[in-house]
Design a protein around this motif. Structure first.
Motif, PDB file in Angstrom:
ATOM      1  N   GLY A 109      39.967  32.750  31.680  1.00  0.00           N
ATOM      2  CA  GLY A 109      40.208  31.403  32.171  1.00  0.00           C
ATOM      3  C   GLY A 109      41.263  31.292  33.251  1.00  0.00           C
ATOM      4  N   HIS A 110      41.778  32.400  33.731  1.00  0.00           N
ATOM      5  CA  HIS A 110      42.789  32.404  34.786  1.00  0.00           C
ATOM      6  C   HIS A 110      42.220  33.092  36.020  1.00  0.00           C
ATOM      7  CE1 HIS A 110      45.658  30.853  31.944  1.00  0.00           C
ATOM      8  NE2 HIS A 110      45.195  31.750  31.096  1.00  0.00           N
ATOM      9  N   GLN A 111      42.630  32.622  37.192  1.00  0.00           N
ATOM     10  CA  GLN A 111      42.063  33.113  38.437  1.00  0.00           C
ATOM     11  C   GLN A 111      42.874  34.275  39.011  1.00  0.00           C
ATOM     12  OE1 GLN A 111      42.558  31.058  42.239  1.00  0.00           O
ATOM     13  NE2 GLN A 111      40.325  30.857  42.331  1.00  0.00           N
ATOM     14  N   LEU A 112      42.210  35.419  39.136  1.00  0.00           N
ATOM     15  CA  LEU A 112      42.769  36.566  39.844  1.00  0.00           C
ATOM     16  C   LEU A 112      42.007  36.700  41.145  1.00  0.00           C
ATOM     17  CD1 LEU A 112      42.941  39.318  37.056  1.00  0.00           C
ATOM     18  CD2 LEU A 112      44.675  37.636  37.689  1.00  0.00           C
ATOM     19  N   VAL A 113      42.721  37.008  42.212  1.00  0.00           N
ATOM     20  CA  VAL A 113      42.077  37.222  43.500  1.00  0.00           C
ATOM     21  C   VAL A 113      42.574  38.542  44.073  1.00  0.00           C
ATOM     22  CG1 VAL A 113      41.613  36.308  45.799  1.00  0.00           C
ATOM     23  CG2 VAL A 113      41.978  34.728  43.886  1.00  0.00           C
ATOM     24  N   GLY A 114      41.647  39.487  44.224  1.00  0.00           N
ATOM     25  CA  GLY A 114      41.974  40.758  44.852  1.00  0.00           C
ATOM     26  C   GLY A 114      41.693  40.659  46.337  1.00  0.00           C
ATOM     27  N   HIS A 115      42.717  40.871  47.149  1.00  0.00           N
ATOM     28  CA  HIS A 115      42.573  40.821  48.608  1.00  0.00           C
ATOM     29  C   HIS A 115      42.635  42.248  49.158  1.00  0.00           C
ATOM     30  CE1 HIS A 115      42.793  36.485  49.171  1.00  0.00           C
ATOM     31  NE2 HIS A 115      43.708  36.470  48.204  1.00  0.00           N
ATOM     32  N   VAL A 116      41.634  42.597  49.953  1.00  0.00           N
ATOM     33  CA  VAL A 116      41.574  43.934  50.538  1.00  0.00           C
ATOM     34  C   VAL A 116      42.670  44.078  51.581  1.00  0.00           C
ATOM     35  CG1 VAL A 116      40.180  45.539  51.905  1.00  0.00           C
ATOM     36  CG2 VAL A 116      39.102  44.165  50.105  1.00  0.00           C
ATOM     37  N   THR A 117      43.368  45.190  51.493  1.00  0.00           N
ATOM     38  CA  THR A 117      44.390  45.537  52.470  1.00  0.00           C
ATOM     39  C   THR A 117      44.153  46.969  52.936  1.00  0.00           C
ATOM     40  OG1 THR A 117      46.755  45.705  52.927  1.00  0.00           O
ATOM     41  CG2 THR A 117      46.047  46.292  50.705  1.00  0.00           C
ATOM     42  N   PHE A 157      46.480  29.665  35.637  1.00  0.00           N
ATOM     43  CA  PHE A 157      47.336  30.598  36.358  1.00  0.00           C
ATOM     44  C   PHE A 157      46.506  31.260  37.458  1.00  0.00           C
ATOM     45  CE2 PHE A 157      49.365  34.746  36.983  1.00  0.00           C
ATOM     46  CZ  PHE A 157      50.654  34.324  37.260  1.00  0.00           C
ATOM     47  N   HIS A 158      47.106  31.460  38.620  1.00  0.00           N
ATOM     48  CA  HIS A 158      46.475  32.119  39.766  1.00  0.00           C
ATOM     49  C   HIS A 158      47.359  33.287  40.188  1.00  0.00           C
ATOM     50  CE1 HIS A 158      45.022  32.799  43.862  1.00  0.00           C
ATOM     51  NE2 HIS A 158      46.281  32.684  44.242  1.00  0.00           N
ATOM     52  N   LEU A 159      46.747  34.430  40.400  1.00  0.00           N
ATOM     53  CA  LEU A 159      47.482  35.595  40.877  1.00  0.00           C
ATOM     54  C   LEU A 159      46.651  36.296  41.935  1.00  0.00           C
ATOM     55  CD1 LEU A 159      49.891  37.646  40.529  1.00  0.00           C
ATOM     56  CD2 LEU A 159      48.334  38.926  39.067  1.00  0.00           C
ATOM     57  N   ALA A 160      47.241  36.521  43.089  1.00  0.00           N
ATOM     58  CA  ALA A 160      46.612  37.307  44.151  1.00  0.00           C
ATOM     59  C   ALA A 160      47.294  38.671  44.181  1.00  0.00           C
ATOM     60  CB  ALA A 160      46.759  36.605  45.492  1.00  0.00           C
ATOM     61  N   PHE A 161      46.508  39.718  44.360  1.00  0.00           N
ATOM     62  CA  PHE A 161      47.056  41.075  44.333  1.00  0.00           C
ATOM     63  C   PHE A 161      46.264  41.960  45.291  1.00  0.00           C
ATOM     64  CE2 PHE A 161      43.831  40.674  41.157  1.00  0.00           C
ATOM     65  CZ  PHE A 161      43.137  41.873  41.167  1.00  0.00           C
ATOM     66  N   PRO A 162      46.858  43.079  45.715  1.00  0.00           N
ATOM     67  CA  PRO A 162      46.197  43.929  46.703  1.00  0.00           C
ATOM     68  C   PRO A 162      45.180  44.891  46.085  1.00  0.00           C
ATOM     69  CG  PRO A 162      48.373  44.809  46.208  1.00  0.00           C
ATOM     70  CD  PRO A 162      48.230  43.516  45.441  1.00  0.00           C
ATOM     71  N   ILE A 163      44.082  45.064  46.807  1.00  0.00           N
ATOM     72  CA  ILE A 163      43.079  46.076  46.484  1.00  0.00           C
ATOM     73  C   ILE A 163      42.689  46.756  47.796  1.00  0.00           C
ATOM     74  CG2 ILE A 163      42.226  44.804  44.473  1.00  0.00           C
ATOM     75  CD1 ILE A 163      39.776  43.978  46.159  1.00  0.00           C
ATOM     76  N   THR A 164      42.033  47.893  47.704  1.00  0.00           N
ATOM     77  CA  THR A 164      41.544  48.556  48.916  1.00  0.00           C
ATOM     78  C   THR A 164      40.027  48.639  48.959  1.00  0.00           C
ATOM     79  OG1 THR A 164      41.783  50.720  47.870  1.00  0.00           O
ATOM     80  CG2 THR A 164      43.639  49.944  49.219  1.00  0.00           C
TER      81      THR A 164
END
Length: 142
Positions: free
Chosen positions: A44-52, A6-13
């Motif tokens: 075992g699942h990929q989380l990606v925090g993208h800076v906004t 599972f892959h989830l991208a979500f916002p971070i600052t």
């Protein structure tokens, strides 16, 4: 069929705040990181925090948006709960037992990360409740 992750991208600052919460707090393994994003291994699942730079909305209640894990072993759920408590993570909802006495019975708690993302961690007493139990209609607490 091969196993999928599972892959989830979500916002971070802030990458360092994300690292503190997800790596030091939750125990995620750290993947690649730069000043604009962080990759995390959550069981075992990929989380990606993208800076906004955009303001992050604060949700009122756990619906409609949250993410997390459903543990297949109660001991694993308890271990993560103990880790979250020991590390002083922000509980949005403390641990509780939902739908006791039914096939949908499960233990749950919600955390809030530093960016107002809500995370839920569950353990079902009856594994068939995760995807089955079609005769039941309850979904959530609404």
């Amino acid at each position: 069929m091969g196993q999928a992750l599972f892959h989830l991208a979500f916002p971070i600052t802030d990458v360092e705040q994300a690292k503190a919460f997800y790596v030091a707090g939750l125990g995620c393994e750290l993947g690649r990181v730069n000043d604009k994003a962080i990759i995390l291994n959550l069981y075992g699942h990929q989380l990606v925090g993208h800076v906004t730079q955009e303001p992050l909305p604060v949700q009122q209640g756990i619906y409609p948006r949250h993410f997390g894990l459903v543990f297949s072993e109660e001991a694993d759920w308890e271990a993560l709960l103990a880790r979250a408590q020991a590390n002083g993570l922000d509980f949005y909802q403390p641990p509780k037992y939902r739908f006791p006495g039914t096939v949908l019975a499960h233990r749950t708690f919600f955390l809030c990360d530093p960016f107002a993302n809500l995370l839920e961690f569950k353990y079902y007493a009856h594994p068939e409740a995760v995807f089955g139990a079609h005769e039941q209609t309850a979904i959530g607490d609404r």
